[in-house]
Design a protein around this motif. Structure first.
Motif, PDB file in Angstrom:
ATOM      1  N   SER A 297       0.855  -1.183   0.000  1.00  0.00           N
ATOM      2  CA  SER A 297       0.000   0.000   0.000  1.00  0.00           C
ATOM      3  C   SER A 297       0.894   1.237   0.000  1.00  0.00           C
ATOM      4  O   SER A 297       1.841   1.336   0.790  1.00  0.00           O
ATOM      5  N   GLY A 298       0.624   2.165  -0.891  1.00  0.00           N
ATOM      6  CA  GLY A 298       1.455   3.352  -0.987  1.00  0.00           C
ATOM      7  C   GLY A 298       0.711   4.517  -1.615  1.00  0.00           C
ATOM      8  O   GLY A 298      -0.442   4.390  -2.020  1.00  0.00           O
ATOM      9  N   ASP A 299       1.403   5.642  -1.693  1.00  0.00           N
ATOM     10  CA  ASP A 299       0.830   6.870  -2.252  1.00  0.00           C
ATOM     11  C   ASP A 299       1.293   6.985  -3.702  1.00  0.00           C
ATOM     12  O   ASP A 299       2.454   7.320  -3.981  1.00  0.00           O
ATOM     13  N   LEU A 300       0.401   6.693  -4.630  1.00  0.00           N
ATOM     14  CA  LEU A 300       0.747   6.740  -6.047  1.00  0.00           C
ATOM     15  C   LEU A 300       1.041   8.173  -6.493  1.00  0.00           C
ATOM     16  O   LEU A 300       1.914   8.407  -7.338  1.00  0.00           O
ATOM     17  N   ASN A 301       0.339   9.131  -5.919  1.00  0.00           N
ATOM     18  CA  ASN A 301       0.596  10.538  -6.269  1.00  0.00           C
ATOM     19  C   ASN A 301       2.007  10.962  -5.866  1.00  0.00           C
ATOM     20  O   ASN A 301       2.673  11.729  -6.575  1.00  0.00           O
ATOM     21  N   ALA A 302       2.476  10.466  -4.710  1.00  0.00           N
ATOM     22  CA  ALA A 302       3.826  10.810  -4.271  1.00  0.00           C
ATOM     23  C   ALA A 302       4.868  10.246  -5.227  1.00  0.00           C
ATOM     24  O   ALA A 302       5.872  10.907  -5.539  1.00  0.00           O
ATOM     25  N   LEU A 303       4.645   9.038  -5.716  1.00  0.00           N
ATOM     26  CA  LEU A 303       5.574   8.432  -6.674  1.00  0.00           C
ATOM     27  C   LEU A 303       5.624   9.254  -7.956  1.00  0.00           C
ATOM     28  O   LEU A 303       6.714   9.524  -8.503  1.00  0.00           O
ATOM     29  N   ILE A 304       4.454   9.682  -8.434  1.00  0.00           N
ATOM     30  CA  ILE A 304       4.397  10.471  -9.667  1.00  0.00           C
ATOM     31  C   ILE A 304       5.057  11.832  -9.460  1.00  0.00           C
ATOM     32  O   ILE A 304       5.785  12.335 -10.343  1.00  0.00           O
ATOM     33  N   SER A 305       4.850  12.440  -8.315  1.00  0.00           N
ATOM     34  CA  SER A 305       5.464  13.742  -8.032  1.00  0.00           C
ATOM     35  C   SER A 305       6.980  13.633  -8.026  1.00  0.00           C
ATOM     36  O   SER A 305       7.689  14.515  -8.539  1.00  0.00           O
ATOM     37  N   GLN A 306       7.507  12.543  -7.461  1.00  0.00           N
ATOM     38  CA  GLN A 306       8.949  12.354  -7.435  1.00  0.00           C
ATOM     39  C   GLN A 306       9.513  12.196  -8.843  1.00  0.00           C
ATOM     40  O   GLN A 306      10.554  12.780  -9.192  1.00  0.00           O
ATOM     41  N   LEU A 307       8.823  11.419  -9.684  1.00  0.00           N
ATOM     42  CA  LEU A 307       9.274  11.257 -11.062  1.00  0.00           C
ATOM     43  C   LEU A 307       9.213  12.572 -11.829  1.00  0.00           C
ATOM     44  O   LEU A 307      10.117  12.889 -12.620  1.00  0.00           O
ATOM     45  N   ALA A 308       8.155  13.334 -11.612  1.00  0.00           N
ATOM     46  CA  ALA A 308       8.039  14.630 -12.292  1.00  0.00           C
ATOM     47  C   ALA A 308       9.184  15.559 -11.880  1.00  0.00           C
ATOM     48  O   ALA A 308       9.733  16.303 -12.710  1.00  0.00           O
ATOM     49  N   ALA A 309       9.572  15.501 -10.601  1.00  0.00           N
ATOM     50  CA  ALA A 309      10.701  16.326 -10.151  1.00  0.00           C
ATOM     51  C   ALA A 309      11.997  15.879 -10.816  1.00  0.00           C
ATOM     52  O   ALA A 309      12.841  16.715 -11.192  1.00  0.00           O
ATOM     53  N   ASP A 310      12.163  14.556 -10.970  1.00  0.00           N
ATOM     54  CA  ASP A 310      13.364  14.051 -11.631  1.00  0.00           C
ATOM     55  C   ASP A 310      13.417  14.503 -13.085  1.00  0.00           C
ATOM     56  O   ASP A 310      14.485  14.922 -13.588  1.00  0.00           O
ATOM     57  N   GLY A 323      -5.331  14.114  -8.532  1.00  0.00           N
ATOM     58  CA  GLY A 323      -6.573  14.047  -7.770  1.00  0.00           C
ATOM     59  C   GLY A 323      -6.415  13.194  -6.528  1.00  0.00           C
ATOM     60  O   GLY A 323      -5.391  12.534  -6.305  1.00  0.00           O
ATOM     61  N   GLU A 324      -7.452  13.199  -5.694  1.00  0.00           N
ATOM     62  CA  GLU A 324      -7.422  12.405  -4.468  1.00  0.00           C
ATOM     63  C   GLU A 324      -7.634  10.925  -4.825  1.00  0.00           C
ATOM     64  O   GLU A 324      -8.620  10.564  -5.469  1.00  0.00           O
ATOM     65  N   LEU A 325      -6.695  10.084  -4.382  1.00  0.00           N
ATOM     66  CA  LEU A 325      -6.745   8.655  -4.697  1.00  0.00           C
ATOM     67  C   LEU A 325      -6.966   7.842  -3.424  1.00  0.00           C
ATOM     68  O   LEU A 325      -6.415   8.185  -2.361  1.00  0.00           O
ATOM     69  N   PRO A 326      -7.730   6.761  -3.500  1.00  0.00           N
ATOM     70  CA  PRO A 326      -7.931   5.916  -2.314  1.00  0.00           C
ATOM     71  C   PRO A 326      -6.693   5.078  -2.022  1.00  0.00           C
ATOM     72  O   PRO A 326      -5.769   4.981  -2.831  1.00  0.00           O
ATOM     73  N   GLU A 327      -6.670   4.479  -0.844  1.00  0.00           N
ATOM     74  CA  GLU A 327      -5.589   3.571  -0.492  1.00  0.00           C
ATOM     75  C   GLU A 327      -5.556   2.431  -1.501  1.00  0.00           C
ATOM     76  O   GLU A 327      -6.572   1.805  -1.801  1.00  0.00           O
ATOM     77  N   HIS A 328      -4.362   2.165  -2.020  1.00  0.00           N
ATOM     78  CA  HIS A 328      -4.259   1.194  -3.111  1.00  0.00           C
ATOM     79  C   HIS A 328      -2.957   0.426  -2.983  1.00  0.00           C
ATOM     80  O   HIS A 328      -1.908   1.003  -2.664  1.00  0.00           O
ATOM     81  N   ALA A 329      -3.004  -0.877  -3.232  1.00  0.00           N
ATOM     82  CA  ALA A 329      -1.811  -1.724  -3.179  1.00  0.00           C
ATOM     83  C   ALA A 329      -1.234  -1.876  -4.580  1.00  0.00           C
ATOM     84  O   ALA A 329      -1.947  -2.233  -5.513  1.00  0.00           O
ATOM     85  N   PHE A 330       0.063  -1.571  -4.713  1.00  0.00           N
ATOM     86  CA  PHE A 330       0.724  -1.733  -6.010  1.00  0.00           C
ATOM     87  C   PHE A 330       2.190  -2.078  -5.759  1.00  0.00           C
ATOM     88  O   PHE A 330       2.711  -1.966  -4.639  1.00  0.00           O
ATOM     89  N   ARG A 331       2.871  -2.500  -6.817  1.00  0.00           N
ATOM     90  CA  ARG A 331       4.294  -2.831  -6.742  1.00  0.00           C
ATOM     91  C   ARG A 331       5.075  -1.541  -7.007  1.00  0.00           C
ATOM     92  O   ARG A 331       5.069  -1.045  -8.138  1.00  0.00           O
ATOM     93  N   PRO A 332       5.757  -0.992  -6.018  1.00  0.00           N
ATOM     94  CA  PRO A 332       6.330   0.363  -6.162  1.00  0.00           C
ATOM     95  C   PRO A 332       7.325   0.476  -7.310  1.00  0.00           C
ATOM     96  O   PRO A 332       7.222   1.387  -8.138  1.00  0.00           O
ATOM     97  N   ILE A 333       8.295  -0.431  -7.380  1.00  0.00           N
ATOM     98  CA  ILE A 333       9.320  -0.312  -8.420  1.00  0.00           C
ATOM     99  C   ILE A 333       8.709  -0.540  -9.795  1.00  0.00           C
ATOM    100  O   ILE A 333       9.001   0.179 -10.765  1.00  0.00           O
ATOM    101  N   THR A 334       7.847  -1.529  -9.874  1.00  0.00           N
ATOM    102  CA  THR A 334       7.206  -1.834 -11.159  1.00  0.00           C
ATOM    103  C   THR A 334       6.302  -0.687 -11.601  1.00  0.00           C
ATOM    104  O   THR A 334       6.288  -0.317 -12.782  1.00  0.00           O
ATOM    105  N   MET A 335       5.547  -0.112 -10.664  1.00  0.00           N
ATOM    106  CA  MET A 335       4.672   1.003 -11.020  1.00  0.00           C
ATOM    107  C   MET A 335       5.497   2.227 -11.413  1.00  0.00           C
ATOM    108  O   MET A 335       5.108   2.989 -12.320  1.00  0.00           O
ATOM    109  N   MET A 336       6.641   2.432 -10.753  1.00  0.00           N
ATOM    110  CA  MET A 336       7.522   3.543 -11.150  1.00  0.00           C
ATOM    111  C   MET A 336       7.995   3.340 -12.588  1.00  0.00           C
ATOM    112  O   MET A 336       8.084   4.289 -13.372  1.00  0.00           O
ATOM    113  N   ARG A 337       8.298   2.090 -12.961  1.00  0.00           N
ATOM    114  CA  ARG A 337       8.724   1.801 -14.329  1.00  0.00           C
ATOM    115  C   ARG A 337       7.597   2.111 -15.316  1.00  0.00           C
ATOM    116  O   ARG A 337       7.839   2.654 -16.400  1.00  0.00           O
ATOM    117  N   LEU A 338       6.347   1.785 -14.946  1.00  0.00           N
ATOM    118  CA  LEU A 338       5.209   2.070 -15.827  1.00  0.00           C
ATOM    119  C   LEU A 338       5.088   3.563 -16.092  1.00  0.00           C
ATOM    120  O   LEU A 338       5.021   4.014 -17.239  1.00  0.00           O
TER     121      LEU A 338
END
Length: 455
Positions: A297-310, A323-338
């Motif tokens: 479970s993680g913050d998908l918006n935070a991951l996207i914000s970090q990539l945008a900063a990079d 937008g506001e996102l509900p609690e969601h389970a995902f694979r962090p490294i794999t989702m970052m690659r997507l």
């Protein structure tokens, strides 16, 4: 005819069972009526006719002075009741009763003297009115109808047959539903395999035919897992074996550069080495796609914000609308690659109007990466999901293998989602990653998706 038949095997078998049971019951009732009930009613009518003739003869021969006493005792009338009719009224709900009574009256007329009149009075007190002579004077006398003519036993038989037919249909439904359950489990497991998951082994303790199918499916699933593991191992070995001489070559070129070699040639060679390394990494990404990574479970918006900063640090500004996102389970490294692959494609092929937006509805989370590049047709966009496919706007671009969107689409399917292409308002393209919201508690639902042989 095929359009009229139900689609499922369960519905077809139940419909066939109902038709067969109904046909059997109709045949049984026909035999019962024609060969059992009808002769029984005719015998009762013959006996009743003989009884009426005997009674009529006895009453006709009675003395005149006893007439009044006999008329009062027999409730004889000069005219029958108004509700008494010559033929019983046909009622659909009492068809069998009407049929037996009609058979009784037809047979009775054959055993009565010619000209004898008979009237029938129905409920609430069924009686048969017969015109007889008491001391030579005609009177109407009401007699109780024999049980055989009223059809009570036949009605019970019909109701019992209907009850047994319903019981047979319900039993067939229960048996067929029991047989269909393993087939439904098999279909669900096949859908999970197509979505890149590894379903648990199917039980093989049912009927022989179902157990054979389940066993064959389990063997197929194991073979797919072994093939996937072999493929990943082979690609890892190839990558390792190729990267070793590449590293040595890069080192030799660095040493040549230190000895005042041809700097232009060395720079071009290093660029080619970087491209080869990138291609190898894309092959490895496509082979793995994060199946072994545990969902969290993680913050998908935070991951996207970090990539945008990079990307902003590299000079590529992305407009963010998170937008506001509900609690969601995902694979962090794999989702970052997507997300990173989508953003990289937007930078390389779109170049302008870069944007990322997220939102959620009742069923899914949406991640959209947009640009103002030259749009492609729907057919071309769908074709880009396949490995080694590149769009016409990729001509002249180097360093790609045509695996970027294939990797993204595979990762989306690994999370149970899809990859969609949409035209952007004002021109350009939006690529959506649609990820279904997990309704299970914690990460249990996503955690079951492990070591999937995607594709």
């Amino acid at each position: 005819m095929s359009r009229l038949l139900p689609r499922s095997v369960l519905a077809r078998n139940i419909a066939l069972l109902i038709v067969l049971v109904a046909f059997t019951q109709v045949c049984s009732l026909s035999v019962l009526i024609h060969y059992v009930q009808k002769p029984r009613v005719e015998r009762a009518a013959a006996v009743f006719g003989t009884y009426i003739k005997t009674l009529d003869n006895a009453l006709a021969a009675s003395p005149v002075d006893a007439r009044d006493t006999l008329v009062a005792r027999l409730d004889a009338r000069s005219e029958p009741p108004a509700e008494a009719v010559s033929e019983p009224r046909v009622r659909l709900l009492a068809f069998y009763r009407t049929y037996q009574l009609a058979t009784f009256l037809d047979t009775l007329h054959r055993y009565l003297p010619a000209g004898t009149e008979v009237r029938w009075q129905g409920a609430p007190h069924p009686r048969m009115w017969i015109r007889m002579h008491v001391a030579g004077t005609p009177y109407w006398i009401g007699l109780q109808v024999p049980e055989e003519a009223q059809g009570g036993g036949m009605l019970t038989a019909v109701l019992l047959s209907i009850g047994l037919a319903m019981l047979a249909a319900l039993t067939g439904f229960a048996l067929q539903a029991h047989l269909n359950r393993p087939l439904q489990d098999l279909a669900q497991a096949a859908r999970r395999v197509s979505a890149g998951e590894v379903p648990p082994p199917l039980p093989v303790d049912g009927p022989t035919e179902i157990a054979q199918v389940s066993g064959a499916f389990n063997q197929m699933t194991q073979a797919l897992q072994q093939a996937e593991a072999t493929r990943a191992l082979m690609l890892a070995g190839i990558s390792h074996d190729i990267r070793t001489p590449l590293t040595k070559l890069r080192l030799a070129m660095a040493m040549a550069n230190d000895t005042n070699g041809d700097e232009a040639f060395i720079g071009a060679a290093e660029s080619y080495l970087d491209q080869i390394d990138t291609i190898l990494q894309q092959f490895m990404d496509y082979a793995g796609s994060g199946e072994r990574e545990t969902p969290q479970s993680g913050d998908l918006n935070a991951l996207i914000s970090q990539l945008a900063a990079d990307f902003a640090g590299l000079g590529h500004e992305f407009d963010l609308q998170l937008g506001e996102l509900p609690e969601h389970a995902f694979r962090p490294i794999t989702m970052m690659r997507l997300v990173m692959n989508l953003m990289q494609n937007a930078v390389v092929y779109g170049q302008t109007g870069l944007a990322v937006r997220t939102w959620a509805d009742a069923h899914a989370i949406h991640v959209a990466v947009a640009d103002r590049g030259k749009g492609l047709s729907a057919e071309e966009l769908e074709r880009l999901k396949a490995p080694f496919q590149r769009g016409k706007n990729a001509h002249g671009k180097t360093g790609g293998t045509g695996l970027g969107l294939a990797i993204v689409e595979r990762i989306a399917r690994l999370h149970g989602g899809t990859l969609e292409f949409h035209p952007r308002d004002g021109g350009g393209l939006e690529v959506w990653a649609v990820l279904p919201i997990q309704r299970d508690s914690g990460t249990a639902g996503a955690g079951e998706q492990s070591k999937a042989a995607a594709g």
